[in-house]
Scaffold this motif. Structure first.
Motif, mmCIF file in Angstrom:
data_model
loop_
_atom_site.group_PDB
_atom_site.id
_atom_site.type_symbol
_atom_site.label_atom_id
_atom_site.label_comp_id
_atom_site.label_asym_id
_atom_site.label_seq_id
_atom_site.Cartn_x
_atom_site.Cartn_y
_atom_site.Cartn_z
ATOM 1 N N PHE A 146 0.840 -1.199 0.000
ATOM 2 C CA PHE A 146 0.000 0.000 0.000
ATOM 3 C C PHE A 146 0.877 1.253 0.000
ATOM 4 N N LEU A 147 1.907 1.240 0.834
ATOM 5 C CA LEU A 147 2.811 2.391 0.901
ATOM 6 C C LEU A 147 3.525 2.593 -0.429
ATOM 7 N N ALA A 151 3.379 5.875 -2.582
ATOM 8 C CA ALA A 151 4.618 6.622 -2.805
ATOM 9 C C ALA A 151 4.932 6.784 -4.288
ATOM 10 N N GLY A 152 4.367 5.926 -5.135
ATOM 11 C CA GLY A 152 4.725 5.975 -6.546
ATOM 12 C C GLY A 152 6.199 5.694 -6.753
ATOM 13 N N ASP A 153 6.715 4.744 -5.964
ATOM 14 C CA ASP A 153 8.163 4.493 -5.980
ATOM 15 C C ASP A 153 8.551 3.364 -6.933
ATOM 16 N N GLN A 154 7.717 3.089 -7.944
ATOM 17 C CA GLN A 154 8.017 1.993 -8.852
ATOM 18 C C GLN A 154 9.390 2.139 -9.512
ATOM 19 N N PRO A 155 9.808 3.347 -9.943
ATOM 20 C CA PRO A 155 11.160 3.458 -10.516
ATOM 21 C C PRO A 155 12.246 3.052 -9.530
ATOM 22 N N GLN A 156 12.122 3.500 -8.274
ATOM 23 C CA GLN A 156 13.119 3.126 -7.264
ATOM 24 C C GLN A 156 13.057 1.632 -6.955
ATOM 25 N N LEU A 157 11.823 1.106 -6.908
ATOM 26 C CA LEU A 157 11.668 -0.322 -6.629
ATOM 27 C C LEU A 157 12.230 -1.157 -7.776
ATOM 28 N N ASP A 158 11.984 -0.729 -9.014
ATOM 29 C CA ASP A 158 12.519 -1.463 -10.174
ATOM 30 C C ASP A 158 14.048 -1.420 -10.185
ATOM 31 N N ALA A 159 14.601 -0.242 -9.876
ATOM 32 C CA ALA A 159 16.067 -0.114 -9.855
ATOM 33 C C ALA A 159 16.664 -1.011 -8.772
ATOM 34 N N TYR A 160 16.008 -1.028 -7.612
ATOM 35 C CA TYR A 160 16.502 -1.881 -6.524
ATOM 36 C C TYR A 160 16.423 -3.351 -6.916
ATOM 37 N N ASN A 368 17.899 4.356 -1.459
ATOM 38 C CA ASN A 368 17.058 5.306 -2.196
ATOM 39 C C ASN A 368 15.580 4.946 -2.051
ATOM 40 N N LEU A 369 15.285 3.648 -2.125
ATOM 41 C CA LEU A 369 13.905 3.184 -1.960
ATOM 42 C C LEU A 369 13.413 3.466 -0.541
ATOM 43 N N SER A 370 14.268 3.229 0.444
ATOM 44 C CA SER A 370 13.890 3.492 1.835
ATOM 45 C C SER A 370 13.598 4.975 2.062
ATOM 46 N N ALA A 371 14.411 5.823 1.466
ATOM 47 C CA ALA A 371 14.201 7.269 1.615
ATOM 48 C C ALA A 371 12.863 7.680 1.010
ATOM 49 N N LYS A 372 12.550 7.116 -0.166
ATOM 50 C CA LYS A 372 11.276 7.418 -0.818
ATOM 51 C C LYS A 372 10.114 6.939 0.038
ATOM 52 N N ARG A 373 10.226 5.727 0.568
ATOM 53 C CA ARG A 373 9.166 5.188 1.419
ATOM 54 C C ARG A 373 9.003 5.997 2.699
ATOM 55 N N SER A 374 10.098 6.364 3.305
ATOM 56 C CA SER A 374 10.024 7.112 4.569
ATOM 57 C C SER A 374 9.330 8.450 4.363
ATOM 58 N N ALA A 375 9.705 9.161 3.304
ATOM 59 C CA ALA A 375 9.082 10.461 3.027
ATOM 60 C C ALA A 375 7.595 10.283 2.736
ATOM 61 N N ALA A 376 7.262 9.258 1.925
ATOM 62 C CA ALA A 376 5.860 9.002 1.597
ATOM 63 C C ALA A 376 5.086 8.581 2.841
ATOM 64 N N VAL A 400 3.106 5.730 10.049
ATOM 65 C CA VAL A 400 3.695 4.790 9.090
ATOM 66 C C VAL A 400 5.192 4.721 9.359
ATOM 67 N N ARG A 401 5.629 3.570 9.816
ATOM 68 C CA ARG A 401 7.044 3.410 10.185
ATOM 69 C C ARG A 401 7.779 2.609 9.113
ATOM 70 N N VAL A 402 8.912 3.141 8.731
ATOM 71 C CA VAL A 402 9.787 2.466 7.777
ATOM 72 C C VAL A 402 11.141 2.313 8.462
ATOM 73 N N ARG A 403 11.475 1.088 8.805
ATOM 74 C CA ARG A 403 12.716 0.830 9.549
ATOM 75 C C ARG A 403 13.529 -0.255 8.840
ATOM 76 N N PRO A 404 14.849 -0.279 9.089
ATOM 77 C CA PRO A 404 15.671 -1.351 8.501
ATOM 78 C C PRO A 404 15.213 -2.715 9.011
ATOM 79 N N ARG A 405 15.339 -3.702 8.186
ATOM 80 C CA ARG A 405 14.985 -5.069 8.588
ATOM 81 C C ARG A 405 15.757 -5.473 9.831
#
Length: 576
Positions: A146-147, A151-160, A368-376, A400-405
């Motif tokens: 959902f996040l 976030a519309g982070d598909q470019p970051q997710l695809d790159a990752y 980069n993906l984490s930063a996008k998710r955290s801001a979103a 909405v919490r985004v933390r390292p695994r």
């Protein structure tokens, strides 16, 4: 979107068919009329567990069918085609029959399918927000998805994912090479030891046959010695005992030669003399060979050595034979193969460095993906909080919490653990989403989230056109209990927000509030009526004056002139 829902013999509903609007549809009716059975029907075609007790008493089977207009771009279209389901003119038919006794049957486009397939298909078509369905969003994976969508982070997710998959590919390649090298080293050790073993024996072509012949002679040595001795006794006894005075056959032949020569007529006896001289030479050679044979016959000690040698040669033949010549050829080839083997440490090191670089690239893309998710996540929480305030839940909040695994690693979805924590009222503890909150609160929370997500989608992709608003590729959202504990101005805001969500998605809401139902593009009333076999639940669409009367009933419990006028005004005002 859901084009049509048909139900037969489910609870108090003998038969009902309704065609929801592409935008917002309201289902209303008095408490206990059977509105929940329509939701149960949608649950059945969505793969929910079947309950035989819900079959109408006296009937054999309950049945429900949903017809979905997939439309171009529907997330369910590709999945349906992969499952071998060809939509008919863009329509997908999902059905479920539940017998009064026994197991239910699931169908898709007329074909019997596993219930799990209905679940997989419906997840791409329908989202139900009700008290029994909120646990879906309790899943960390769903919260992350959902996040990501918000976030519309598909470019970051695809790159990752591209970087992560490359790192995974290199890791597998390195592991495979290491396994291969371990095998090469093991094979090289085997060849080296085998060559050493063969060299230590040092076989010669045909040696085994010669040794077996020697062994046969030694094992029959007594008989051979007796025969040779007898032959020598007859030919030349002096070879056995120097004191023997008996003439040898060779000396007798020599005497014959001398006697013929003494005649002085050599020409007469030339042929005889030549033959006697040849016999004499052959006899001397024969006696010499027999004497050597007698001297060379070995004893028990020689037999032990020969047997040991034959044993060594037989071992070589058993492992690398079948013949001594095959053993020698195998050794020569093994020497060549051993020289050609190379553990390639340089290749291993280069691959390790390449993999390390890929891991670093994946880690950078993951950050980069984490930063996008955290801001979103911060934006999502803030905007959901504002929507909750307008839905009579002032002070409620979504964190909405985004933390390292926790394990510090990464997988195909990134390096994060995403969690949604809900504060239902001021002073309350933060609760994991889906637990310890009322159905109405969770439904309104989901409405707020879907609204914020829809707004973000419109910003990312542009406002939808009028044609888009009736497109079959729309997701269907179903809300139950969303109006629990809501009234007055908050009810109007609730209806308005449902209508706003319906501009980009299909919305079906079960409601008791006229302020919510008035915003619907289409309204269905569930009511008890008299049927052929007693009281039955009937579902009918209301328009015009009938709808004004239903809204008036919901407002005042009656259909007086005043309440009708109020209903008319409410319907006129309920426009975006």
């Amino acid at each position: 979107m859901l084009d049509e829902l048909e139900v037969r013999d489910l609870g108090p509903i003998r038969h009902a068919r309704l065609a929801p609007a592409a935008g917002m549809t309201a289902i209303t009716g008095e408490t206990g009329a059977g509105k929940s059975m329509l939701l149960n029907a949608i649950g059945l075609i969505s793969g929910a567990l079947a309950q035989n007790a819900r079959v109408t008493p006296g009937r054999e089977t309950a049945w429900a069918q949903g017809i979905f207009d997939l439309g171009p771009g529907s997330p369910a279209l590709g999945f349906a085609e992969e499952a071998g389901l060809e939509p008919e003119e863009g329509l997908l038919y999902l059905a479920r029959s539940v017998p009064a006794q026994g197991r239910s049957r699931s169908l898709a486009n007329g074909r019997t399918v596993p219930r799990s397939l209905l679940t997989d298909l419906s997840e791409r078509l329908v989202t139900i927000h009700g008290q029994s369905d909120q646990m879906r969003m309790a899943s960390p994976a769903r919260q992350r998805d959902f996040l990501d969508a918000y976030a519309g982070d598909q470019p970051q997710l695809d790159a990752y994912r591209a970087a992560w998959e490359r790192a995974q590919t290199l890791t597998k390649k390195l592991d495979k090479l290491q396994e291969q090298q371990a095998g090469v080293i093991q094979q090289a050790d085997y060849l080296r030891q085998s060559i050493e073993r063969i060299d230590s024996v040092d076989p010669r072509p045909g040696e085994d046959a010669d040794l077996k012949e020697q062994r046969d002679r030694i094992e029959h040595g007594a008989q051979i010695a007796q025969g040779v001795t007898g032959a020598l006794s007859a030919l030349d006894a002096s070879q056995l005992d120097v004191d023997v005075e008996a003439p040898s056959v060779a000396s007798l032949v020599e005497q014959a030669i001398q006697s013929l020569q003494s005649t002085g007529v050599n020409d007469l006896f030339e042929d005889s003399l030549a033959r006697l001289r040849s016999i004499s030479a052959d006899l001397s050679d024969l006696v010499f060979n027999l004497t050597r044979q007698l001297d060379s016959e070995g004893g028990a000690g020689d037999l032990d050595k020969i047997n040991a040698r034959i044993h060594d040669l037989e071992e070589l033949k058993g492992r690398w034979g079948p013949s001594i010549e095959d053993v020698i050829a195998w050794r020569d080839k093994a020497r060549f193969d051993l020289e050609d083997m190379d553990a390639s440490p340089e290749q291993m090191q280069a691959l390790r460095e390449e993999r390390q670089a890929a891991l670093q690239a994946a880690a950078e893309a993951g950050r980069n993906l984490s930063a996008k998710r955290s801001a979103a996540g911060r934006t999502l929480g803030s905007k959901v909080g504002k929507e909750l305030g307008a839905l009579a839940m002032g002070g409620a909040a979504l964190d909405v919490r985004v933390r390292p695994r926790s394990d510090g690693g990464m997988d195909a979805h990134g390096m994060d653990e995403v969690s949604f924590l809900f504060t239902p009222f001021p002073g309350s503890q933060q609760l994991p989403m889906g637990s310890s909150a009322s159905g109405g609160e969770l439904s309104r929370l989901m409405l707020a989230m879907e609204l914020v997500a829809a707004d973000a989608k419109n910003v990312q992709g542009g406002k939808e056109t009028a044609q888009d608003a009736t497109s079959g590729a729309r997701m269907t959202f179903i809300f139950d209990e969303v109006d629990a504990g809501v009234g007055g101005k908050a009810a109007v805001e609730l209806g308005k927000r449902l209508a706003r969500l319906a501009t980009s998605s299909q919305v079906i809401v079960v409601t008791h509030l006229a302020q919510v139902a008035s915003w619907a593009d289409r309204q269905f009333v569930v009511a008890k009526g008299q049927g052929d076999s007693g009281v039955q639940t009937q579902v009918r669409q209301v328009d015009g004056g009938d709808r004004e009367q239903e809204i008036a009933r919901m407002l005042a419990g009656s259909e007086s002139r005043t309440s009708i006028q109020h209903a008319r005004e409410l319907l006129a005002a309920s426009r975006l």
